[in-house]
Design an enzyme around this catalytic site. Structure first.
Site, PDB file in Angstrom:
ATOM      1  CD  GLU A 163      -3.072  -0.948   2.414  1.00  0.00           C
ATOM      2  OE1 GLU A 163      -2.868  -0.063   3.115  1.00  0.00           O
ATOM      3  OE2 GLU A 163      -3.816  -1.726   2.408  1.00  0.00           O
ATOM      4  CD  GLU A 357      -3.387  -5.616   4.138  1.00  0.00           C
ATOM      5  OE1 GLU A 357      -4.203  -4.895   4.643  1.00  0.00           O
ATOM      6  OE2 GLU A 357      -2.124  -5.488   4.237  1.00  0.00           O
TER       7      GLU A 357
HETATM    8  O1  IFM Z   1      -4.068  -2.722   9.201  1.00  0.00           O
HETATM    9  C1  IFM Z   1      -3.717  -2.403   8.014  1.00  0.00           C
HETATM   10  C2  IFM Z   1      -2.743  -2.857   7.277  1.00  0.00           C
HETATM   11  O2  IFM Z   1      -1.463  -2.796   8.005  1.00  0.00           O
HETATM   12  C3  IFM Z   1      -2.682  -2.259   5.742  1.00  0.00           C
HETATM   13  N1  IFM Z   1      -3.765  -2.487   5.084  1.00  0.00           N
HETATM   14  C4  IFM Z   1      -5.147  -2.058   5.796  1.00  0.00           C
HETATM   15  C5  IFM Z   1      -5.137  -2.608   7.376  1.00  0.00           C
HETATM   16  C6  IFM Z   1      -6.361  -2.461   8.113  1.00  0.00           C
HETATM   17  O3  IFM Z   1      -6.469  -0.805   8.073  1.00  0.00           O
END
Ligand code: IFM
Length: 449
Positions: A163, A357
């Site tokens: 990200e 994720e």
């Molecule tokens: O916890 C974060 C992660 O580190 C990066 N993506 C989103 C998750 C939830 O906010």
């Protein structure tokens, strides 16, 4: 639901969010260690100093992963644990820790999937200007070489960055995340371009030094989601999803993904406004340095933005109702993001898609029976997964799904209140409790859907 037979089923974490051991065994400081000390920077004054104490409870956590039944586990290396100053001397104790993790995973039949950078930038390098320093791509290249040399015999799956939108957007623009900077647009663009160059260098180094590895890059997402699914609406949603908005480009998929996955930005009116901050030879640099063949496109999908067309057939945002469900951070629940996201990304980049994720924040509590009942999390996961299956059936090449997160952890500026885990962590005792969703996800994995 049914997925392809070689589907990767995993759970994900990140070093700073779970490890703790913040000054143990010669680890260097990261920008997050320093940021958490700032008054008011993180809710309730929380820090990642001990987090889930994964640094000491590693074996228990590997046992839990085994019990969960995942065939892969996504974690991140802490750069300053491995190279305390960011460049220079390698810390053998840091290497030993990750060796224990990697060997433990492999002994239990779990494929390690390592992210090189999930936001815990070495503080010593931040003092030298961080990502704004033109040397930052070399620093990252050097770090990637250390990773390849020490772990490349056993780790065969890598993501360079997680990200970039968020660690640049919040870390260097809004200042809400470490290192808390508020760059001008010129500085931000320069630093962002250095991140892209760092990605390219790391991919090259990993390819040269790790045999048979798979490498990807993980983007945050915020796709436009057509409400009525007409052809025109879908086209408009796709174009808007990858449009470069000059004011908000730091959050946009196109800025971060097109150079990496496609080898260049698409020419559009808005690009002109960003171009003035990019190096004059940026197109050449993207083609020769940033754009390196990748094996997968990693997407983190939590939600998207609903849209439709107005009476003139133009884009119109549809607001998410105040009475519609949200997670405990207030994020909307839009399962169709798990359909359109992979469909759009596959159409644009043509690479296998891995959902790196996806998860649901709740303020979970332990019930009087000593267990944690979280039916909403299971419901969320099932609804999103069924959209992913639909994307697969409609032609997107879906290779994997990682639940965020394996266990509750430090949610950056939000501290410990929001819980994303399949495993509950009592932060006082560090006791782990498997939530109901842990067992539900286990069943999903066993049934491959
Ligand atoms: O916890 C974060 C992660 O580190 C990066 N993506 C989103 C998750 C939830 O906010």
């Amino acid at each position: 639901m049914s997925f392809k037979k070689d589907m990767l089923w995993g759970a994900a974490t990140a070093a700073y969010q779970i490890e703790g051991g913040f000054e143990e065994d010669d680890k260097g400081k990261s920008v997050w260690d320093v940021f958490c000390e700032r008054k008011g920077a993180v809710k309730n004054g929380d820090t990642g100093n001990t987090a889930c104490d994964h640094y000491h409870l590693l074996n228990e956590d590997i046992r839990l992963l085994k019990e969960l039944g995942v065939n892969t586990y996504r974690f991140s290396f802490s750069w300053p644990r491995i190279i305390p100053d960011g460049t220079g001397k390698v810390n053998q104790k840091g290497i030993d820790f990750y060796n224990k993790l990697i060997d433990g995973l492999l002994e239990n039949g779990i494929t390690p999937f390592a992210t090189l950078f999930h936001w815990d930038f070495p503080y010593e390098l931040d003092k030298k200007g961080g990502w704004l320093n033109p040397k930052s791509p070399q620093w990252f290249e050097n770090y990637a070489k250390v990773i390849a040399d020490n772990f490349g015999d056993r780790v065969k799956m890598f993501a360079t960055f997680n990200e970039p939108q968020v660690f640049m957007g919040h870390g260097h623009f809004t200042g809400l995340h470490a290192p808390g900077k508020k760059y001008s647009l010129r500085e931000l663009t320069e630093a962002a371009f250095n991140v892209l160059l760092s990605h390219g260098k790391a991919v090259k180094i990993l390819r040269e030094n790790v045999s048979d590895c798979k490498i990807g890059y993980v983007s945050a997402t915020s796709f436009q989601l057509p409400l009525n699914n007409t052809e025109k609406e879908i086209e408009t949603a796709y174009n808007k999803s990858f449009g470069l908005n000059p004011e908000y480009w730091v959050w946009h998929a196109a800025f971060w993904c097109d150079p990496v996955f496609k080898g260049g930005f698409e020419k559009c009116e808005n690009l002109k406004q960003i171009e003035k901050y990019l190096p004059s030879d940026y197109e050449e640099k993207i083609k020769t340095e940033i754009y390196q063949p990748l094996d997968f496109c990693g997407l983190n999908i939590y939600n998207g933005n609903r849209m439709t067309l107005d009476e003139n057939g133009d884009f119109k945002a549809v607001s998410y109702g105040s009475n519609e469900p949200r997670n405990s951070l207030g994020w909307p629940i839009t399962p169709e993001a798990m359909y359109y996201g992979p469909m759009f990304a596959y159409r644009r980049y043509g690479l296998p898609i891995i959902i790196c994720e996806n998860g649901f924040a709740l303020n979970d509590t332990v019930s009087s029976d000593g267990l944690v009942h979280d039916p909403l999390r299971t419901e969320f996961m099932k609804r999103y997964l069924s959209q992913l299956e639909k994307a697969q059936n409609d032609g997107a090449d879906i290779k994997g799904y990682f639940a965020w997160s394996f266990m509750d952890n430090f949610e950056w500026a939000e501290g410990y209140e929001p819980r994303f885990g399949l495993v509950y962590v009592d932060y006082n005792t560090k006791k782990r409790i498997k939530k109901d969703s842990f067992f539900e996800y286990k069943k999903i994995i066993e049934n491959n859907g």
